[in-house]
Structure formats: structure tokens, C-alpha cells
Write an enzyme that holds these catalytic residues in place. Structure first.
Site, PDB file in Angstrom:
ATOM      1  N   GLY A   1       0.669  -0.803  -0.060  1.00 17.25           N
ATOM      2  CA  GLY A   1      -0.319   0.042  -0.183  1.00 17.25           C
ATOM      3  C   GLY A   1       0.908   1.604  -0.348  1.00 17.25           C
ATOM      4  O   GLY A   1       1.927   1.899  -0.783  1.00 17.25           O
TER       5      GLY A   1
ATOM      6  N   ASN B   1       3.067   5.455   8.929  1.00 18.15           N
ATOM      7  CA  ASN B   1       2.480   4.779   8.062  1.00 18.15           C
ATOM      8  C   ASN B   1       1.416   3.563   8.838  1.00 18.15           C
ATOM      9  O   ASN B   1       0.283   3.751   8.350  1.00 18.15           O
ATOM     10  CB  ASN B   1       2.616   4.534   6.536  1.00 18.15           C
TER      11      ASN B   1
ATOM     12  N   TYR C   1     -11.894   4.463  13.986  1.00 22.84           N
ATOM     13  CA  TYR C   1     -10.855   4.319  13.281  1.00 22.84           C
ATOM     14  C   TYR C   1     -11.077   6.074  12.234  1.00 22.84           C
ATOM     15  O   TYR C   1      -9.473   6.909  12.828  1.00 22.84           O
ATOM     16  CB  TYR C   1     -11.160   3.881  12.211  1.00 22.84           C
TER      17      TYR C   1
HETATM   18  C1  8X3 Z   1      -8.684   5.631   4.622  1.00 21.16           C
HETATM   19  C2  8X3 Z   1      -9.312   7.054   3.581  1.00 21.16           C
HETATM   20  O1  8X3 Z   1     -12.410   7.421   3.863  1.00 21.16           O
HETATM   21  O2  8X3 Z   1     -11.347   4.959   4.310  1.00 21.16           O
HETATM   22  O3  8X3 Z   1      -8.075   6.999   5.967  1.00 21.16           O
HETATM   23  O4  8X3 Z   1     -11.391   6.678   5.624  1.00 21.16           O
HETATM   24  S1  8X3 Z   1     -11.190   6.614   4.193  1.00 21.16           S
END
Ligand code: 8X3
Length: 253
Positions: A14, A88, A154
């Protein structure tokens, strides 16, 4: 001129792998961290063959502070002066509502995205301050700017990355060490496969009808932040596909 050394966590795929490639093609020495030794070894081979890069593998789980300390201590003397730390490594598991999520999965996400980033910073930045040069580049996210459905934990972790980046920039303001928070939007990597617990079809759906960014695209931005003259501090970059406007507004064809 002496080659600069960059340490990249989560470099086996990634965005991390993209950064490894970009810095290798620009003559940096690379310390690549990840958990998957096989994948890291493949990346190392590619970079050695394609760009004659000097690559040192440092496999450990970033959540394990003891392993991180031991790994950094084990670096040969000439690799210890890290110029750029790219924090990262990060992930999300699940798209559950906050009140229905799995606390064990929260631990993995929060320990990786926040505490491991902080631990790596704690281990590497004192040397940068001592040497009077350095740059910390944290992988934040558009998710840190506002929460979206199914992203609560998240999004919180990436809001923390923003706060940690801002806090570190404040703490280092009287030093030459720079701090950058990169905030990507939709980037097609293994990220969504992990988010959907291995459901590839669900992961593919995230990028349906839009041209998402790639790890290499984000690496362009990371490299830009690193390569500008040292009196320029790129504090934050929000970067997304042209047909994405916010964390939730995306135009799909
Ligand atoms: C990843 C991007 O849009 O899935 O950090 O939050 S998103």
C-alpha cells in the site's frame, strides 16, 4: 552528498510500499518495517534491482514497544541516524456502529494507529533533535477531519494522529525537525479488505465507479513534503481523488 535515511513503518504494501519505491528512486537509504517478512523481502529485492537502493529490513509489530526498541538498537551504527520517520502503519477492522463494535478489534486499531505511532516517535525523534535535523511524516486520514458512518473508532484514531502531529510540531518548534500530517481520502490498497474482514467484494465496492488514488499517488505527496527546502514545513495535506469532495461525498459513474 551523504545519502539520507528514511524509516517507513507498514512498508510491505500500500502507501508504505509506494513511499519505499518513491524514496528509493530518489536515492534515499531505506529502513523498511512491517510484519510480513516475505512481502518486505520482495519489496527490498525490487528496490535493489530497480534502483540499486540500500535497504535494511526491520520486521516487527509496531504495537510491541519492546520489539521496536530492540529492533532500532540492532541497527548497524551507520543506519541509526534516521532523517525521516514515516509513521505509516495503520488499519481499521470492521464497519460496526460505535455501540455495537468489538472491543478487541478497537484495541488493535487504537494500539496500532495511535500508541504505536507515538512509541515510534518517542524512539526516533530524540536522535533527530540531537542531530539537529529530521522530519516526521504521519499518515493521518480524511477520516480524522470528521466522523462518518461505520468509522467511529477509526476516525477517532486519525483525529488523534492530527492532534499528535500538531502537538509534536509545537514541541519541536524551536528545532529544525519538521512534522507533517498527510490525510488521504480514497486510496485503493489492502486497507478496505482488512476493514471488511477479508470480504474482497465489499472492499472492491468502496472504489466502484471512481478512480481511487494508489499508494504511489500518496507517495508523491509524501515525497513532496520531504523534498521541499528545509525552511518549508508542509504541516498538513488533505489529498483525495478528483471525484471525492469529503469523507462521504463521492461522485461515482
Ligand atoms: C482511509 C480513507 O475514506 O476510508 O483513511 O477513511 S477513508
Amino acid at each position: 552528498m551523504e545519502k539520507k535515511t528514511v524509516l517507513i513503518t507498514g512498508a510491505s504494501s500500500g502507501i508504505g510500499e509506494g513511499c519505499a519505491r518513491k524514496f528509493a528512486m530518489n536515492g534515499y537509504r531505506l529502513i523498511l518495517n512491517g510484519r510480513n517478512v516475505e512481502k518486505l523481502t520482495a519489496v527490498k529485492r525490487e528496490l535493489e534491482t530497480e534502483y540499486r537502493a540500500d535497504v535494511c529490513l526491520l520486521p516487527f509489530d509496531v504495537r510491541d514497544r519492546g520489539a521496536a526498541q530492540a529492533a532500532l538498537d540492532s541497527l548497524p551504527e551507520e543506519w541509526k541516524a534516521i532523517d525521516i520517520l514515516i509513521n505509516n502503519a495503520g488499519l481499521v477492522i470492521g464497519v460496526d456502529k460505535e455501540h455495537e463494535g468489538n472491543p478487541d478489534e478497537w484495541d488493535i486499531v487504537l494500539d496500532t494507529n495511535i500508541k504505536a505511532l507515538l512509541a515510534m516517535t518517542r524512539l526516533v525523534v530524540p536522535g533527530m533533535v540531537e542531530r539537529g535535523r529530521g522530519h516526521v511524516i504521519n499518515m493521518g486520514s480524511i477520516a480524522g477531519d470528521y466522523a462518518y458512518p461505520g468509522g467511529s473508532v477509526y476516525c477517532a484514531s486519525k483525529a488523534a494522529v492530527k492532534a499528535l502531529s500538531d502537538g509534536l510540531r509545537i514541541d519541536l518548534v524551536d528545532t529544525p525537525v519538521r512534522v507533517t500530517n498527510i490525510k488521504p481520502g480514497l486510496v485503493e490498497t489492502n486497507f478496505s479488505v482488512v476493514r471488511f474482514r477479508g470480504d474482497k467484494a465489499a472492499a472492491d465496492n468502496v472504489y466502484k465507479g471512481i478512480r481511487p488514488l494508489t499508494g504511489d499517488d500518496i507517495a508523491e505527496v509524501v515525497y513532496f513534503a520531504a523534498a521541499v527546502p528545509e525552511h518549508i514545513q508542509v504541516a498538513e495535506v488533505l489529498v483525495m481523488p478528483t471525484n471525492q469532495a469529503t469523507g462521504t461525498i463521492v461522485s461515482r459513474k
